[in-house]
Design a protein around this motif. Structure first.
Motif, short mmCIF file in Angstrom:
data_model
loop_
_atom_site.label_atom_id
_atom_site.label_comp_id
_atom_site.label_asym_id
_atom_site.label_seq_id
_atom_site.Cartn_x
_atom_site.Cartn_y
_atom_site.Cartn_z
N ALA A 167 0.80 -1.23 0.02
CA ALA A 167 -0.11 -0.23 -0.18
C ALA A 167 0.80 1.28 -0.06
N VAL A 168 0.35 2.21 -0.65
CA VAL A 168 1.08 3.43 -0.64
C VAL A 168 0.52 4.27 0.78
N ILE A 169 1.24 5.00 1.55
CA ILE A 169 0.83 5.57 2.53
C ILE A 169 1.05 7.01 2.58
N LEU A 170 0.04 7.92 2.91
CA LEU A 170 0.32 9.34 2.79
C LEU A 170 0.16 9.94 4.36
N GLY A 171 0.88 10.85 4.77
CA GLY A 171 0.81 11.32 5.96
C GLY A 171 2.34 11.35 6.82
N LEU A 172 3.27 10.86 6.31
CA LEU A 172 4.55 10.70 7.14
C LEU A 172 5.39 12.19 7.10
N SER A 173 6.01 12.62 8.12
CA SER A 173 6.58 13.73 8.16
C SER A 173 7.66 13.80 7.23
N GLU A 174 8.39 12.70 6.92
CA GLU A 174 9.56 13.06 6.05
C GLU A 174 9.43 11.83 4.98
N VAL A 175 10.39 11.73 4.19
CA VAL A 175 10.49 10.67 3.22
C VAL A 175 11.21 9.41 3.76
N PRO A 176 10.88 8.39 4.10
CA PRO A 176 11.55 7.26 4.88
C PRO A 176 12.42 6.50 3.78
N ASN A 177 13.49 5.59 4.20
CA ASN A 177 14.40 4.97 3.37
C ASN A 177 13.77 3.58 2.97
N ALA A 178 13.84 3.39 1.74
CA ALA A 178 13.55 1.90 1.23
C ALA A 178 14.55 0.78 1.88
N GLY A 179 13.76 -0.32 2.36
CA GLY A 179 14.39 -1.07 3.06
C GLY A 179 14.30 -0.93 4.80
N ASP A 180 13.66 -0.04 4.96
CA ASP A 180 13.45 0.36 6.60
C ASP A 180 12.33 -0.42 7.04
N LEU A 181 12.30 -0.49 8.11
CA LEU A 181 10.95 -1.14 8.95
C LEU A 181 9.98 0.12 9.04
N ILE A 182 8.66 -0.12 9.36
CA ILE A 182 7.77 0.57 9.51
C ILE A 182 7.02 -0.02 10.62
N TYR A 183 6.73 0.85 11.85
CA TYR A 183 5.77 0.35 12.89
C TYR A 183 4.52 1.10 13.04
N ALA A 184 3.65 0.57 13.40
CA ALA A 184 2.49 1.20 13.71
C ALA A 184 2.52 1.24 15.33
N VAL A 185 2.32 2.49 15.92
CA VAL A 185 2.52 2.66 17.44
C VAL A 185 1.22 3.18 18.07
N GLU A 186 1.11 2.96 19.29
CA GLU A 186 0.05 3.36 20.07
C GLU A 186 -0.26 4.99 19.94
N ASN A 187 0.70 5.89 20.14
CA ASN A 187 0.54 7.20 20.23
C ASN A 187 1.42 8.04 19.75
N GLU A 188 1.51 9.25 19.70
CA GLU A 188 2.38 10.18 19.32
C GLU A 188 3.65 10.31 20.07
N LYS A 189 3.34 10.27 21.26
CA LYS A 189 4.63 10.00 22.31
C LYS A 189 5.69 8.84 21.80
N ILE A 190 5.09 7.72 21.78
CA ILE A 190 5.94 6.72 21.22
C ILE A 190 6.34 7.03 19.89
N ALA A 191 5.88 7.35 19.04
CA ALA A 191 6.29 7.78 17.78
C ALA A 191 7.54 8.72 17.89
N ARG A 192 7.69 9.71 18.75
CA ARG A 192 8.52 10.52 19.02
C ARG A 192 9.82 9.62 19.57
N PHE A 193 9.42 8.95 20.61
CA PHE A 193 10.49 8.14 21.10
C PHE A 193 11.11 7.31 20.26
N TYR A 194 10.52 6.68 19.26
CA TYR A 194 11.00 5.64 18.38
C TYR A 194 11.82 6.70 17.52
#
Ligand code: GDP
Length: 472
Positions: free
Chosen positions: A307-334
């Protein structure tokens, strides 16, 4: 380091009747500790450690057998240039990837979903083993099955051999599509004979390699090929738990002027939904919308579905993992943790096997096999070198394992294969090209070149015994 009875005696003298297996509160403990000349401090559970524990629990969560559901196979098409990889992908797309509405256009998102007999198959759009291995060198295992395209009028060629080595090193099963059977010069038996010579014994000759004659041009044999892919997928019992937070891999990413950062992801576990908070590397954001390869809006993506996803803050790297997380705080921590990870990755690169650290690595039990790639000027010397090295009785528990051998200079593709398989590259009467040297430096891959077979053998023998003089 004091005797429990001493502790209990002290406690009793303070009027606390405790036994060895009881717990005491912090205040009591700190007073007691002072008596023993120790100062205690109470470690507060910080928010950070809580978040970290939450994340680790999520990632470490092992799916139970009953949570696992079948998922579609992810397929990569490999083979020699001009043997018809692109044509085959086009043929599959045209006949089995339906567009959403009449006149709808299939979009290039890096992967597409084909259907046959009501089952789904996912094809990665970038053919060739280079993309496949560079993903693997980054630790991402995306492909379940490789289709090896061999032109029936041309046969097994150098890149065919490379593709075989790359797929084998990754442990990915190979299905051979013998293409261009419409050509009058097509010769199936000759192709099969060449496959046998290179370690792939066709099923109809008593082996276990499935071969399917096809013509990408005339759209012949495509259904049979896809059915065989499904069959191999069934044998592999590909499964994933769709009911957990999604973890996926970024397979392509770009910046779109209107839509902002776009990333094509392939879900590996769990289900990704619109509205999920996600992180990938230093990019994060809430998913605004998801699109499939037909440009159609998706509400969710289950395992293997791109799937193509829209909404990321910047362009990620191909080959990197992507995780769904509980909330923004956890996202920032990550995202902040990512910096540490990058540092760790550098460490990992330092761990790559070289002839110099071989002795230590074996001693520490970090490797069992010494993986090597041999490139030579002529077939004869490649075979001679490979045979003597593999025969080498270096240590009971250590085997020399040639994962690829080829004729010609050392290329970037050899280096990436070495990086993905923790191998060293040996050149006999050949040298690495500039590109290969650059990549080897970045990926910390050890390249050794020789002009005398005996010297190569001696070096490896010495390396195993920890007697190699550093190569300056
Ligand atoms: P790739 O480099 O492996 O991606 O190969 P392409 O798909 O670009 O094909 C190379 C050439 O072979 C093109 O000119 C195709 O039209 C041709 N070709 C591909 N498949 C077939 C086939 O089944 N039959 C014939 N006759 N030509 C084919």
């Amino acid at each position: 380091n004091v005797n429990p009875s001493q502790v209990i005696t002290k406690l009793i003298s303070q009027g606390i009747m405790a036994s060895q297996n009881q717990s005491i509160d912090f205040d009591t403990a700190s007073l007691l500790a002072i008596d023993f000349g120790v100062e205690l401090s109470l470690k507060e559970e910080t928010e950070e450690t809580e978040i970290e524990e939450e994340i680790m629990a999520e990632l470490d969560y092992e799916d139970k057998e009953e949570d696992l559901k079948p998922r579609p196979p992810v397929v990569t098409v490999m083979g020699h240039v001009d043997h018809g990889k692109t044509s085959l992908l086009d043929a599959i797309r045209e006949s089995h990837v339906t567009t959403s509405e009449a006149g709808g256009i299939t979009q290039h998102i890096g992967a597409s979903v084909a259907r046959i007999n009501d089952k789904k198959l996912v094809f990665l759009d970038t053919p060739g083993h280079e993309a496949f291995t560079s993903m693997r060198a980054r630790g991402a295992k995306v492909t379940d099955i490789a289709i090896l395209v061999v032109a029936a009028d041309d046969g097994v060629m150098p890149q065919t051999l490379e593709a075989i080595s790359h797929a084998k090193a990754a442990g990915v099963p190979i299905i051979v599509a013998i293409n261009k059977i419409d050509k009058p010069t097509a010769n199936l038996d000759r192709i099969k004979q060449e496959l046998v010579e290179n370690g792939l014994l066709p099923e109809d000759w008593g082996g276990d390699t499935i071969t399917v004659p096809v013509s990408a041009k005339n759209r012949e044999g495509i259904d049979e090929l896809l059915e065989m892919v499904l069959l191999v997928a069934e044998i592999q019992e590909l499964k994933a738990n769709p009911n957990r937070k999604a973890i996926g891999i970024v397979i392509e990413a770009q910046l779109d002027k209107g839509k902002g950062p776009l990333a094509t992801i392939l879900v590996q576990k769990g289900t990704l939904k619109v509205g999920d908070m996600v992180v990938s590397g230093t990019a994060s954001g809430r998913i605004r919308a998801m699109l499939d390869h037909k440009g159609k809006q998706l509400k969710k993506a289950t395992p293997s579905i791109p799937a193509v996803i829209l909404g990321l803050s910047e362009v990620p790297n191909a080959g990197d993992l992507i995780y769904a997380v509980e909330n923004e705080k956890i996202a920032r921590f990550y995202a902040s943790e990512k910096k540490n990870q990058l540092r760790e990755q550098q460490f990992k690169l330092d761990d790559r096997v070289t002839l110099e650290n071989l002795f230590e690595t074996i001693k520490e039990g970090d490797i069992q096999d010494l993986n090597i790639i041999i490139k030579a000027d002529v077939r004869g010397s490649m075979e001679a070198l490979s045979q003597s090295l593999q025969k080498l009785d270096i240590k009971e528990e250590v085997k020399v394992n040639m994962i690829h051998g080829g004729i010609g200079g050392i290329t970037e593709s050899d280096i990436m294969l070495a990086a993905a398989s923790n191998a060293i590259v040996i050149g006999f009467n050949v040298r690495p090209n500039l590109n290969a040297l650059e990549v080897a430096k970045r990926e910390k891959v050890d390249i050794r070149t020789y002009r005398v077979i005996y010297e190569a053998i001696e070096d490896i023998q010495k390396a195993v015994k920890g007697m190699l003089i550093p190569d300056i």
